[in-house]
Motif scaffolding. Structure first.
Motif, PDB file in Angstrom:
ATOM      1  N   GLU A   9       0.825  -1.209   0.000  1.00 25.60           N
ATOM      2  CA  GLU A   9       0.000   0.000   0.000  1.00 25.60           C
ATOM      3  C   GLU A   9       0.863   1.264   0.000  1.00 25.60           C
ATOM      4  O   GLU A   9       0.534   2.249  -0.660  1.00 25.60           O
ATOM      5  N   GLU A  11       3.926   1.410  -1.248  1.00 24.85           N
ATOM      6  CA  GLU A  11       4.511   1.455  -2.584  1.00 24.85           C
ATOM      7  C   GLU A  11       3.508   2.020  -3.592  1.00 24.85           C
ATOM      8  O   GLU A  11       3.860   2.848  -4.436  1.00 24.85           O
ATOM      9  N   GLU A  12       2.265   1.578  -3.512  1.00 22.04           N
ATOM     10  CA  GLU A  12       1.235   2.090  -4.405  1.00 22.04           C
ATOM     11  C   GLU A  12       1.065   3.598  -4.243  1.00 22.04           C
ATOM     12  O   GLU A  12       0.958   4.338  -5.226  1.00 22.04           O
ATOM     13  N   GLU A  16       1.823   6.357  -7.247  1.00 22.06           N
ATOM     14  CA  GLU A  16       0.757   7.233  -7.721  1.00 22.06           C
ATOM     15  C   GLU A  16       0.926   8.686  -7.287  1.00 22.06           C
ATOM     16  O   GLU A  16       0.164   9.552  -7.713  1.00 22.06           O
TER      17      GLU A  16
END
Length: 169
Positions: A9, A11-12, A16
């Motif tokens: 999460e 990393e996401e 983004e």
């Protein structure tokens, strides 16, 4: 594993965010294996199978990669590196340690619940540790040492070279 889900999460979010990013994913750090108690007792304790193959990285190699990325962040922007230097089982690690200290090293398997209790009492922590130990027990945590080799520009440290360096101190 819960601990990897949490990291995923993060990393996401980074990916983004629009920020520059590099993600370093080290595996089992060699320095986490407490050598002094193993040397004095001849016993290594694990909450998962010592026969399951794992990946290992020397913290010194990891530090070199961190420096390399920090000194040239644009060269490593948007890269995700799985980092490990060598692959083997803890049975093999025990044999290497035994050869260095001149006495046998046996592995004692401790219950996962007992090992998880050392990490804290929060239920989430307990569950995360139990899941991690189950994963290590049944699947291990491996990958390719090539990524670390490419980043270092040399062969990564092995248990043999790490222990030689550790015992010289």
């Amino acid at each position: 594993m819960l601990n990897h889900k949490v990291k995923l999460e993060v990393e996401e979010y980074l990916i983004e965010s629009g920020l520059d990013w590099t993600i370093l994913q080290p595996t089992h750090v060699m320095q986490q294996m407490p050598l002094d108690p193993i040397i004095s007792s001849g016993v290594m304790t694990l909450p998962y199978s010592p026969a399951t193959v794992q990946g290992f990285i020397d913290l010194a190699d990891f530090a070199q990669v961190v420096l390399k990325v920090a000194r040239a962040p644009k060269e490593h922007n948007m890269a995700r590196y799985e980092l490990l230097g060598c692959i083997g089982s803890y049975n093999e690690v025990a044999d290497i340690i035994a050869s260095k200290i001149g006495k046998s090293v046996k592995i004692e398997r401790i219950p996962a619940e007992q090992a998880a209790a050392r990490a804290g009492t929060h239920p989430y922590t307990q569950e995360a540790m139990r899941r991690m130990y189950y994963y290590y027990d049944t699947r291990g945590l491996t990958g390719s040492p090539n990524v670390l080799r490419w980043l270092l520009g040399r062969d990564p440290s092995t248990w043999d070279s790490y222990l030689d360096r550790s015992f010289k101190k």
